[in-house]
Design a protein around this motif. Structure first.
Motif, mmCIF file in Angstrom:
data_model
loop_
_atom_site.group_PDB
_atom_site.id
_atom_site.type_symbol
_atom_site.label_atom_id
_atom_site.label_comp_id
_atom_site.label_asym_id
_atom_site.label_seq_id
_atom_site.Cartn_x
_atom_site.Cartn_y
_atom_site.Cartn_z
ATOM 1 N N ASP A 43 0.810 -1.219 0.000
ATOM 2 C CA ASP A 43 0.000 0.000 0.000
ATOM 3 C C ASP A 43 0.847 1.274 0.000
ATOM 4 O OD1 ASP A 43 -2.329 -1.472 -0.076
ATOM 5 O OD2 ASP A 43 -2.640 -1.401 2.088
ATOM 6 N N LEU A 44 2.138 1.153 0.245
ATOM 7 C CA LEU A 44 3.021 2.320 0.252
ATOM 8 C C LEU A 44 3.535 2.661 -1.141
ATOM 9 C CD1 LEU A 44 5.182 1.416 3.349
ATOM 10 C CD2 LEU A 44 3.160 2.857 3.271
ATOM 11 N N VAL A 45 3.426 1.746 -2.066
ATOM 12 C CA VAL A 45 3.984 1.927 -3.401
ATOM 13 C C VAL A 45 3.356 3.143 -4.070
ATOM 14 C CG1 VAL A 45 4.201 0.875 -5.690
ATOM 15 C CG2 VAL A 45 4.536 -0.505 -3.633
ATOM 16 N N GLY A 46 4.198 3.958 -4.668
ATOM 17 C CA GLY A 46 3.736 5.156 -5.357
ATOM 18 C C GLY A 46 3.879 6.413 -4.531
ATOM 19 N N ASN A 47 4.219 6.254 -3.254
ATOM 20 C CA ASN A 47 4.448 7.389 -2.373
ATOM 21 C C ASN A 47 5.770 7.180 -1.655
ATOM 22 O OD1 ASN A 47 1.812 8.973 -2.496
ATOM 23 N ND2 ASN A 47 1.118 6.902 -2.106
ATOM 24 N N TYR A 48 6.361 8.268 -1.186
ATOM 25 C CA TYR A 48 7.683 8.208 -0.582
ATOM 26 C C TYR A 48 7.612 7.905 0.915
ATOM 27 C CZ TYR A 48 12.287 9.548 1.046
ATOM 28 O OH TYR A 48 13.516 9.529 1.631
ATOM 29 N N GLY A 49 8.550 7.112 1.360
ATOM 30 C CA GLY A 49 8.836 6.982 2.786
ATOM 31 C C GLY A 49 8.095 5.896 3.540
ATOM 32 N N GLN A 50 8.649 5.575 4.690
ATOM 33 C CA GLN A 50 8.100 4.668 5.693
ATOM 34 C C GLN A 50 8.192 3.186 5.343
ATOM 35 O OE1 GLN A 50 7.383 5.879 8.707
ATOM 36 N NE2 GLN A 50 7.979 7.831 7.856
ATOM 37 N N THR A 51 8.708 2.822 4.178
ATOM 38 C CA THR A 51 8.791 1.397 3.847
ATOM 39 C C THR A 51 9.703 0.658 4.811
ATOM 40 O OG1 THR A 51 10.487 1.904 2.190
ATOM 41 C CG2 THR A 51 8.226 1.640 1.402
ATOM 42 N N ASP A 52 10.828 1.254 5.144
ATOM 43 C CA ASP A 52 11.764 0.591 6.064
ATOM 44 C C ASP A 52 11.217 0.530 7.483
ATOM 45 O OD1 ASP A 52 13.446 0.519 3.819
ATOM 46 O OD2 ASP A 52 14.326 2.442 4.372
ATOM 47 N N PRO A 53 10.739 1.643 8.046
ATOM 48 C CA PRO A 53 10.179 1.556 9.400
ATOM 49 C C PRO A 53 9.005 0.581 9.503
ATOM 50 C CG PRO A 53 10.578 3.847 8.827
ATOM 51 C CD PRO A 53 10.810 3.038 7.581
ATOM 52 N N ILE A 54 8.165 0.526 8.475
ATOM 53 C CA ILE A 54 7.030 -0.407 8.519
ATOM 54 C C ILE A 54 7.526 -1.843 8.468
ATOM 55 C CG2 ILE A 54 5.060 -1.287 7.197
ATOM 56 C CD1 ILE A 54 4.258 1.586 6.664
ATOM 57 N N PHE A 55 8.516 -2.120 7.627
ATOM 58 C CA PHE A 55 9.058 -3.485 7.572
ATOM 59 C C PHE A 55 9.576 -3.901 8.937
ATOM 60 C CE2 PHE A 55 12.333 -6.644 7.093
ATOM 61 C CZ PHE A 55 11.701 -7.599 6.306
ATOM 62 N N ASN A 102 -1.607 -8.354 2.009
ATOM 63 C CA ASN A 102 -1.119 -9.735 1.952
ATOM 64 C C ASN A 102 -1.016 -10.229 0.510
ATOM 65 O OD1 ASN A 102 -3.778 -10.046 1.331
ATOM 66 N ND2 ASN A 102 -4.290 -11.342 3.070
ATOM 67 N N ASP A 103 -0.986 -9.294 -0.429
ATOM 68 C CA ASP A 103 -0.740 -9.666 -1.822
ATOM 69 C C ASP A 103 0.483 -8.886 -2.303
ATOM 70 O OD1 ASP A 103 -2.109 -7.283 -1.618
ATOM 71 O OD2 ASP A 103 -3.390 -7.644 -3.340
ATOM 72 N N PHE A 104 1.063 -9.323 -3.405
ATOM 73 C CA PHE A 104 2.356 -8.785 -3.803
ATOM 74 C C PHE A 104 2.373 -8.370 -5.266
ATOM 75 C CE2 PHE A 104 2.810 -11.986 -0.503
ATOM 76 C CZ PHE A 104 3.291 -11.178 0.508
ATOM 77 N N ILE A 105 3.151 -7.361 -5.529
ATOM 78 C CA ILE A 105 3.352 -6.795 -6.863
ATOM 79 C C ILE A 105 2.008 -6.523 -7.528
ATOM 80 C CG2 ILE A 105 4.663 -6.966 -9.005
ATOM 81 C CD1 ILE A 105 6.527 -8.898 -7.708
ATOM 82 N N ARG A 106 1.151 -5.794 -6.839
ATOM 83 C CA ARG A 106 -0.141 -5.430 -7.406
ATOM 84 C C ARG A 106 -0.148 -4.000 -7.903
ATOM 85 N NH1 ARG A 106 -2.602 -2.672 -3.031
ATOM 86 N NH2 ARG A 106 -1.941 -3.504 -1.049
ATOM 87 N N PHE A 107 1.023 -3.362 -7.888
ATOM 88 C CA PHE A 107 1.135 -2.019 -8.431
ATOM 89 C C PHE A 107 1.510 -2.099 -9.905
ATOM 90 C CE2 PHE A 107 5.061 -3.307 -6.402
ATOM 91 C CZ PHE A 107 6.003 -3.085 -7.390
ATOM 92 N N GLU A 108 1.333 -0.986 -10.611
ATOM 93 C CA GLU A 108 1.652 -0.951 -12.028
ATOM 94 C C GLU A 108 3.166 -0.962 -12.208
ATOM 95 O OE1 GLU A 108 0.661 2.137 -15.501
ATOM 96 O OE2 GLU A 108 -0.978 1.755 -14.091
ATOM 97 N N TRP A 109 3.667 -1.795 -13.107
ATOM 98 C CA TRP A 109 5.108 -1.883 -13.331
ATOM 99 C C TRP A 109 5.359 -2.315 -14.749
ATOM 100 C CZ3 TRP A 109 7.528 -6.686 -14.292
ATOM 101 C CH2 TRP A 109 6.706 -7.795 -14.159
ATOM 102 N N GLU A 110 6.580 -2.169 -15.184
ATOM 103 C CA GLU A 110 6.963 -2.627 -16.512
ATOM 104 C C GLU A 110 8.354 -3.222 -16.459
ATOM 105 O OE1 GLU A 110 8.716 0.992 -19.001
ATOM 106 O OE2 GLU A 110 6.710 1.443 -18.217
ATOM 107 N N LYS A 111 8.594 -4.157 -17.355
ATOM 108 C CA LYS A 111 9.897 -4.820 -17.416
ATOM 109 C C LYS A 111 10.899 -3.896 -18.091
ATOM 110 C CE LYS A 111 11.986 -9.177 -18.797
ATOM 111 N NZ LYS A 111 11.712 -10.498 -19.367
ATOM 112 N N VAL A 112 12.067 -3.724 -17.488
ATOM 113 C CA VAL A 112 13.122 -2.885 -18.041
ATOM 114 C C VAL A 112 14.202 -3.800 -18.589
ATOM 115 C CG1 VAL A 112 14.822 -1.122 -17.530
ATOM 116 C CG2 VAL A 112 12.617 -1.076 -16.365
ATOM 117 N N TYR A 113 14.612 -3.565 -19.804
ATOM 118 C CA TYR A 113 15.617 -4.415 -20.457
ATOM 119 C C TYR A 113 16.987 -3.815 -20.346
ATOM 120 C CZ TYR A 113 11.517 -6.644 -22.390
ATOM 121 O OH TYR A 113 10.336 -7.296 -22.550
#
Length: 104
Positions: A31-43, A93-104
């Motif tokens: 739920d943090l994806v797309g916004n800055y911060g708190q990923t480390d403290p939450i983990f 409890n789900d993973f990689i549900r944000f928009e992303w693209e493969k980078v070559y």
């Protein structure tokens, strides 16, 4: 630059972690994806009582100013989300549900 403000400061994302322990905690809060911060403290908040953490306080990184990204470091959205999730225990409890693209 030995005078950079981040020199000799510990960053919460720098760690060695087994893959099984990462998933035991629940991975990164999606739920943090797309916004800055708190990923480390939450983990690390979610890791309490799940992992045996050994902190080494005598290891440091040298930050190079050229490596800094030009991003908006506004933690407001994710900080509010963190506080709400701590109260209602609504961790994703789900993973990689944000928009992303493969980078070559």
């Amino acid at each position: 630059n030995p005078f950079h403000e981040k020199n000799n400061k510990i960053h919460p994302a720098v760690c060695l972690l087994r893959v099984k322990d990462y998933w035991k905690v629940g991975g990164c809060e999606e739920d943090l994806v797309g916004n800055y911060g708190q990923t480390d403290p939450i983990f690390w908040y979610r890791a309490k009582n799940k992992l045996n953490v050994n902190t080494k306080k005598d290891l440091y990184l040298d930050y190079l100013p050229g490596g800094e990204s030009k991003i908006i470091r506004d933690k407001h959205h994710n900080s509010k989300l963190f506080e709400r999730k701590k109260k209602d225990n609504s961790w994703s409890n789900d993973f990689i549900r944000f928009e992303w693209e493969k980078v070559y």
